[in-house]
Design an enzyme around this catalytic site. Structure first.
Site, PDB file in Angstrom:
ATOM      1  N   ASP A  81       0.855  -1.188   0.000  1.00 52.46           N
ATOM      2  CA  ASP A  81       0.000   0.000   0.000  1.00 52.46           C
ATOM      3  C   ASP A  81       0.901   1.251   0.000  1.00 52.46           C
ATOM      4  OD1 ASP A  81      -2.416   1.378   0.183  1.00 52.46           O
ATOM      5  OD2 ASP A  81      -2.447   1.321   2.381  1.00 52.46           O
ATOM      6  N   HIS A  82       0.591   2.215  -0.846  1.00 54.56           N
ATOM      7  CA  HIS A  82       1.300   3.516  -0.867  1.00 54.56           C
ATOM      8  C   HIS A  82       2.816   3.410  -0.945  1.00 54.56           C
ATOM      9  CE1 HIS A  82      -2.225   6.013  -0.361  1.00 54.56           C
ATOM     10  NE2 HIS A  82      -2.647   5.210   0.598  1.00 54.56           N
ATOM     11  N   GLU A 133      -1.752   6.304  -8.341  1.00 52.47           N
ATOM     12  CA  GLU A 133      -2.658   7.283  -7.692  1.00 52.47           C
ATOM     13  C   GLU A 133      -2.528   8.622  -8.377  1.00 52.47           C
ATOM     14  OE1 GLU A 133      -2.879   7.334  -3.403  1.00 52.47           O
ATOM     15  OE2 GLU A 133      -3.014   9.525  -3.340  1.00 52.47           O
ATOM     16  N   HIS A 174      -7.915   9.500   4.308  1.00 49.34           N
ATOM     17  CA  HIS A 174      -7.508   8.468   5.269  1.00 49.34           C
ATOM     18  C   HIS A 174      -7.837   8.883   6.706  1.00 49.34           C
ATOM     19  CE1 HIS A 174      -4.629   7.719   1.839  1.00 49.34           C
ATOM     20  NE2 HIS A 174      -5.128   6.504   2.029  1.00 49.34           N
ATOM     21  N   ASN A 225     -10.057   0.252   0.198  1.00 50.63           N
ATOM     22  CA  ASN A 225      -9.085   0.069   1.281  1.00 50.63           C
ATOM     23  C   ASN A 225      -9.704   0.367   2.649  1.00 50.63           C
ATOM     24  OD1 ASN A 225      -7.337  -0.230  -0.831  1.00 50.63           O
ATOM     25  ND2 ASN A 225      -5.983   1.445  -0.258  1.00 50.63           N
ATOM     26  N   THR A 228      -8.071   2.070   9.147  1.00 46.58           N
ATOM     27  CA  THR A 228      -8.390   2.574  10.489  1.00 46.58           C
ATOM     28  C   THR A 228      -9.382   1.660  11.212  1.00 46.58           C
ATOM     29  OG1 THR A 228      -7.995   4.802   9.667  1.00 46.58           O
ATOM     30  CG2 THR A 228      -9.219   4.635  11.721  1.00 46.58           C
TER      31      THR A 228
HETATM   32  P1  13P Z   1      -8.580   4.195   6.247  1.00 44.57           P
HETATM   33  O1  13P Z   1      -7.528   4.014   7.287  1.00 44.57           O
HETATM   34  O2  13P Z   1      -9.209   5.542   6.299  1.00 44.57           O
HETATM   35  O3  13P Z   1      -9.563   3.081   6.226  1.00 44.57           O
HETATM   36  O4  13P Z   1      -7.819   4.160   4.830  1.00 44.57           O
HETATM   37  C1  13P Z   1      -7.070   3.048   4.506  1.00 44.57           C
HETATM   38  C2  13P Z   1      -6.380   3.261   3.226  1.00 44.57           C
HETATM   39  O5  13P Z   1      -6.883   3.867   2.324  1.00 44.57           O
HETATM   40  C3  13P Z   1      -5.036   2.663   3.096  1.00 44.57           C
HETATM   41  O6  13P Z   1      -4.412   3.056   1.918  1.00 44.57           O
END
Ligand code: 13P
Length: 279
Positions: A81-82, A133, A174, A225, A228
Site C-alpha cells: 500500500d502507498h 494514484e 484516510h 481500502n 483505520t
Molecule cells: P482508512 O484508514 O481511512 O480506512 O484508509 C485506509 C487506506 O486507504 C489505506 O491506503
C-alpha cells in the site's frame, strides 16, 4: 491461494463488485481477515503500509501474510500500500508481494507518470500488477479534502503508465472522517469513462456511509481500502479481553478476542462491497 493484483481486480470487474483491501499490522489482523474471507468465500487483498516494510516488523509480518495467502482456499493478493519509493517496492517484491502500489501522487504530473511507469516496467516481467494514484489522497485533517481527480489527467496517466487500477480522490481521505463524507459519484463515472473503464480504487474506506460505498461500486470502484477500522476492531477486541475478569494470561488465548473482532469487521466489509460468495 495467492493471486496477483490484476487477477483479483479482474474478478471484481467481471462480476461488477469490489474487492475489500484490508491493511494488516500483525499476525492477529492477518488471521482475522483470512478467517472472514474463508467463512464468506470471498476474494480479499491483504496489504501493508510502507511504515511496516521500513521497520523491523515487516521482516516478520510479510512472510506471515504471504504464508496465510498461500494457504487460503480463496483468492488472496498480498499487496504493498502507498509504495513511496523503489526500496519499498523491491523489498516487497523480494518478500513475495503479488500487487504493488506506487504512490507518487505528491509529485507533479510528469514525475508521477515517470515514477509510476518505472515500477510498472519493473513488475511486468514477474506478472505483478501496479496500482497508481492521481490526485493526492491525504488525511482527514488535511486542507485538501475538496480537491478531486481530474478525469482528463486520469486518462492520460493510465495510458502512459500502464497501471492495472487507479486510486482516485473523490471526497475520500484516510482516517476517521469528522463528518460522513459525500463522494462525488458523477466524477467516479466520468473517470471510468475517460480512462476506458480502468478499475478504480477507493482509499479511506473506514467510515464512508454504506449507501455511498454501494453507489461508488456501481459507478466503477473495484477495490476499497480499509485500515483505520481494522486498527479500531483490533483495539476493541483487545480491550474486551483485558476487561474480562476471567481473562487468560496466555497471549495466544488472550488474542482470540482481537482476532474475532477483526474477523467481524472484515465480514461486514466483505458483505458491504459484495465480495461474499464470489470465490
Ligand atoms: P482508512 O484508514 O481511512 O480506512 O484508509 C485506509 C487506506 O486507504 C489505506 O491506503
Amino acid at each position: 491461494m495467492l493471486v496477483n493484483l490484476q487477477t483479483i481486480i479482474g474478478m471484481a470487474e467481471k462480476g461488477g463488485y469490489c474487492i475489500p483491501a484490508f491493511n494488516v499490522y500483525n499476525i492477529e489482523t492477518v488471521m482475522g481477515v483470512i478467517d472472514a474471507a474463508e467463512q464468506e468465500r470471498a476474494p480479499v487483498i491483504i496489504q501493508v503500509y510502507p511504515r511496516l516494510i521500513n521497520e523491523e516488523v515487516g521482516f516478520y509480518i510479510a512472510p506471515a501474510a504471504l504464508a496465510a495467502a498461500r494457504r487460503a482456499s480463496v483468492p488472496v493478493c498480498f499487496h504493498l500500500d502507498h509504495g513511496a519509493g523503489i526500496s519499498e517496492v523491491s523489498r516487497m517484491l523480494y518478500w513475495g508481494a503479488t500487487g504493488i502500489m506506487r504512490d507518487a501522487s505528491t509529485e507533479d504530473f510528469e514525475n508521477n507518470v515517470r515514477l509510476t511507469r518505472e515500477v510498472v516496467d519493473l513488475c511486468a516481467p514477474i506478472g505483478v500488477g501496479v496500482e497508481g494514484e492521481i490526485g493526492h489522497i491525504g488525511s482527514v485533517n488535511d486542507e485538501t479534502m475538496d480537491e478531486f481527480t481530474d478525469p482528463a489527467d486520469a486518462a492520460e496517466f493510465v495510458k502512459r503508465t500502464g497501471v492495472c487500477c487507479l486510486a482516485v480522490l473523490v471526497g475520500n481521505a484516510h482516517g476517521h472522517y469528522k463528518k460522513p463524507p459525500k463522494l462525488d459519484i458523477e466524477r467516479i463515472k466520468a473517470i471510468r469513462e475517460s480512462t476506458g473503464g480502468i478499475p478504480l480504487v477507493l482509499h479511506g474506506g473506514s467510515g464512508i456511509p454504506d449507501e455511498e460505498v454501494r453507489a461508488a461500486i456501481a459507478a466503477g470502484i473495484r477495490k476499497m481500502n480499509v485500515g483505520t477500522d481494522v486498527c479500531c476492531a483490533f483495539a476493541d477486541g483487545t480491550k474486551r479481553a483485558l476487561d474480562d475478569p476471567k481473562r487468560s494470561i496466555g497471549v495466544d488465548v488472550f488474542m482470540k478476542s482481537a482476532i474475532e473482532s477483526v474477523k467481524a469487521l472484515a465480514t461486514e466489509k466483505i458483505r458491504l462491497v459484495g465480495a461474499n460468495g464470489k470465490a
